[in-house]
Design an enzyme around this catalytic site. Structure first.
Site, PDB file in Angstrom:
ATOM      1  CG  ASN A 189      29.641  55.975  62.329  1.00 53.18           C
ATOM      2  OD1 ASN A 189      28.952  56.937  62.015  1.00 53.18           O
ATOM      3  ND2 ASN A 189      30.139  55.820  63.538  1.00 53.18           N
ATOM      4  N   GLY A 236      25.799  59.060  69.619  1.00 54.67           N
ATOM      5  CA  GLY A 236      26.529  59.896  68.664  1.00 54.67           C
ATOM      6  C   GLY A 236      25.835  60.156  67.355  1.00 54.67           C
ATOM      7  CB  THR A 237      23.182  59.522  65.430  1.00 51.28           C
ATOM      8  OG1 THR A 237      22.335  60.051  64.407  1.00 51.28           O
ATOM      9  CG2 THR A 237      22.384  58.629  66.321  1.00 51.28           C
ATOM     10  CB  SER A 238      22.117  64.956  64.769  1.00 51.32           C
ATOM     11  OG  SER A 238      21.996  64.438  63.455  1.00 51.32           O
ATOM     12  CE1 TYR A 243      32.216  58.671  50.840  1.00 52.38           C
ATOM     13  CE2 TYR A 243      32.001  59.871  48.780  1.00 52.38           C
ATOM     14  CZ  TYR A 243      31.473  59.459  49.984  1.00 52.38           C
ATOM     15  OH  TYR A 243      30.213  59.840  50.351  1.00 52.38           O
ATOM     16  NE  ARG A 289      34.246  61.152  54.826  1.00 54.03           N
ATOM     17  CZ  ARG A 289      34.064  62.022  55.794  1.00 54.03           C
ATOM     18  NH1 ARG A 289      34.519  63.240  55.673  1.00 54.03           N
ATOM     19  NH2 ARG A 289      33.416  61.698  56.886  1.00 54.03           N
ATOM     20  CG  ASP A 310      33.973  54.274  61.468  1.00 54.12           C
ATOM     21  OD1 ASP A 310      33.668  53.224  62.073  1.00 54.12           O
ATOM     22  OD2 ASP A 310      33.664  55.406  61.892  1.00 54.12           O
ATOM     23  CG  HIS A 321      24.150  55.649  56.056  1.00 60.10           C
ATOM     24  ND1 HIS A 321      24.177  56.721  56.907  1.00 60.10           N
ATOM     25  CD2 HIS A 321      22.832  55.375  55.834  1.00 60.10           C
ATOM     26  CE1 HIS A 321      22.925  57.074  57.202  1.00 60.10           C
ATOM     27  NE2 HIS A 321      22.104  56.273  56.575  1.00 60.10           N
TER      28      HIS A 321
HETATM   29  P1  NAD Z   1      25.154  62.862  62.753  1.00 60.52           P
HETATM   30  O1  NAD Z   1      23.702  62.909  62.556  1.00 60.52           O
HETATM   31  O2  NAD Z   1      25.757  61.518  62.737  1.00 60.52           O
HETATM   32  O3  NAD Z   1      25.567  63.743  64.100  1.00 60.52           O
HETATM   33  C1  NAD Z   1      26.678  63.550  64.920  1.00 60.52           C
HETATM   34  C2  NAD Z   1      26.200  63.704  66.389  1.00 60.52           C
HETATM   35  O4  NAD Z   1      27.251  63.264  67.222  1.00 60.52           O
HETATM   36  C3  NAD Z   1      25.849  65.128  66.799  1.00 60.52           C
HETATM   37  O5  NAD Z   1      24.546  65.143  67.359  1.00 60.52           O
HETATM   38  C4  NAD Z   1      26.892  65.477  67.885  1.00 60.52           C
HETATM   39  O6  NAD Z   1      26.354  66.252  68.959  1.00 60.52           O
HETATM   40  C5  NAD Z   1      27.272  64.091  68.372  1.00 60.52           C
HETATM   41  N1  NAD Z   1      28.614  63.997  68.928  1.00 60.52           N
HETATM   42  C6  NAD Z   1      29.715  64.748  68.647  1.00 60.52           C
HETATM   43  N2  NAD Z   1      30.759  64.330  69.384  1.00 60.52           N
HETATM   44  C7  NAD Z   1      30.332  63.291  70.147  1.00 60.52           C
HETATM   45  C8  NAD Z   1      30.949  62.447  71.105  1.00 60.52           C
HETATM   46  N3  NAD Z   1      32.237  62.574  71.445  1.00 60.52           N
HETATM   47  N4  NAD Z   1      30.206  61.490  71.705  1.00 60.52           N
HETATM   48  C9  NAD Z   1      28.893  61.329  71.379  1.00 60.52           C
HETATM   49  N5  NAD Z   1      28.239  62.125  70.481  1.00 60.52           N
HETATM   50  C10 NAD Z   1      28.958  63.082  69.857  1.00 60.52           C
HETATM   51  O7  NAD Z   1      25.645  63.800  61.696  1.00 60.52           O
HETATM   52  P2  NAD Z   1      26.805  63.902  60.645  1.00 60.52           P
HETATM   53  O8  NAD Z   1      28.073  63.807  61.331  1.00 60.52           O
HETATM   54  O9  NAD Z   1      26.458  65.084  59.857  1.00 60.52           O
HETATM   55  O10 NAD Z   1      26.597  62.587  59.716  1.00 60.52           O
HETATM   56  C11 NAD Z   1      25.745  62.493  58.642  1.00 60.52           C
HETATM   57  C12 NAD Z   1      25.972  61.123  57.990  1.00 60.52           C
HETATM   58  O11 NAD Z   1      27.350  60.905  57.643  1.00 60.52           O
HETATM   59  C13 NAD Z   1      25.647  59.969  58.920  1.00 60.52           C
HETATM   60  O12 NAD Z   1      25.289  58.871  58.165  1.00 60.52           O
HETATM   61  C14 NAD Z   1      26.984  59.734  59.571  1.00 60.52           C
HETATM   62  O13 NAD Z   1      27.073  58.558  60.282  1.00 60.52           O
HETATM   63  C15 NAD Z   1      27.897  59.826  58.358  1.00 60.52           C
HETATM   64  N6  NAD Z   1      29.296  60.077  58.784  1.00 60.52           N
HETATM   65  C16 NAD Z   1      30.026  58.980  59.130  1.00 60.52           C
HETATM   66  C17 NAD Z   1      31.314  59.124  59.634  1.00 60.52           C
HETATM   67  C18 NAD Z   1      32.069  57.874  60.007  1.00 60.52           C
HETATM   68  O14 NAD Z   1      31.830  56.807  59.430  1.00 60.52           O
HETATM   69  N7  NAD Z   1      32.974  57.924  60.983  1.00 60.52           N
HETATM   70  C19 NAD Z   1      31.861  60.401  59.780  1.00 60.52           C
HETATM   71  C20 NAD Z   1      31.094  61.522  59.371  1.00 60.52           C
HETATM   72  C21 NAD Z   1      29.790  61.332  58.888  1.00 60.52           C
END
Ligand code: NAD
Length: 229
Positions: free
Chosen positions: A89, A172-174, A55, A58, A91, A106
């Site tokens: 997110n 931007g979430t799956s 962490y 990150r 961040d 989260h």
């Molecule tokens: P997620 O479920 O958040 O999936 C990310 C999605 O973003 C995917 O479906 C992908 O196709 C899509 N994506 C990729 N690039 C993109 C773009 N440029 N524009 C729009 N969509 C785009 O999955 P995860 O990344 O495995 O995250 C799991 C958990 O961890 C969640 O809670 C997530 O938010 C968190 N996480 C947070 C951060 C952060 O705070 N920045 C980073 C990594 C993971």
């Protein structure tokens, strides 16, 4: 005139173009672990130093990153709509882009909280958290994030927000991480819905228009259209 309520659910993809990788895009392992294996209470109990290191790294990357065109366009929506950002997110890029109303499902990586008392939290910035850093009652500090397997206390508020939405955007979430993914089922029938995800195979909930494009392109275009309506 009362502003229409626009609710957004954002995930790692909205920050991907700011240089913060999504877990799935990260591809490989981190020190031999998948990120999902590091982000658990069991991992923290087993090897707290390793989890804190993960962490701290990150957190440093978050501090180096800048909001992108998608974060900025979401802020622009406030000119005309009552906007509520619900983000998975950890961040702070929505806040740094100027969004006023952000709910972190989260948690927030820039904060530490006590393992003894979850209400005790403080901003740790780039300094990070070390083993032995404690709250005044002696509880080891941990990142103020929700780990896999932990409850998501903000969900109740998020469901209420989704139920009152007139426009709803998923960016931007799956929609694979629960319970956040359930929010799309709380949206009222009259609501207009969009899903922004460049993955052509992304799961599109019923009643959503799929904008199959990167967030930095699709969100500013959609926002411009909505501001002109
Ligand atoms: P997620 O479920 O958040 O999936 C990310 C999605 O973003 C995917 O479906 C992908 O196709 C899509 N994506 C990729 N690039 C993109 C773009 N440029 N524009 C729009 N969509 C785009 O999955 P995860 O990344 O495995 O995250 C799991 C958990 O961890 C969640 O809670 C997530 O938010 C968190 N996480 C947070 C951060 C952060 O705070 N920045 C980073 C990594 C993971």
């Amino acid at each position: 005139m009362k502003k229409a309520r626009c609710v957004l659910l954002t995930g790692a993809g909205v920050s991907a173009e700011s240089g913060l990788q999504t877990f799935r895009d990260a591809g490989g392992l981190w020190e031999g672990y998948r990120p999902e294996e590091v982000a658990t209470p069991e991992a923290f109990a087993r090897d707290p130093e390793m989890v804190l290191r993960f962490y701290n790294e990150r957190r440093r990357r978050v501090l180096e990153a800048q909001p992108n065109a998608a974060h900025r366009a979401i802020r622009e929506l406030e000119k005309r709509y009552a906007v509520r950002v619900i983000t998975q997110n950890v961040d702070d890029l929505h806040e740094r882009a100027g969004s006023k109303d952000v709910l972190h499902l989260h948690g927030e990586i820039l904060y530490a909280r006590s393992s003894l008392d979850p209400r005790w939290r403080r901003n740790v910035g780039a300094e990070g958290i070390r083993l032995g850093d404690c709250c005044p009652r002696g509880g080891q500090l941990r990142p103020d994030v929700v780990w896999f397997g932990e409850p998501v206390p903000a969900m109740e508020t998020a469901f209420r927000e989704a139920a009152g939405a007139e426009l709803f955007m998923v960016v931007g979430t799956s929609l694979h991480v629960y319970p956040a993914a359930q929010l799309v089922h709380a949206i009222p029938p009259h609501c207009r819905n969009w899903l922004v995800n460049p993955d052509p195979a992304a799961e599109v909930p019923e009643g959503f228009e799929h904008l199959c494009e990167r967030a930095s392109v699709a969100v500013p275009q959609l926002v411009e259209r909505l501001l002109r309506e």
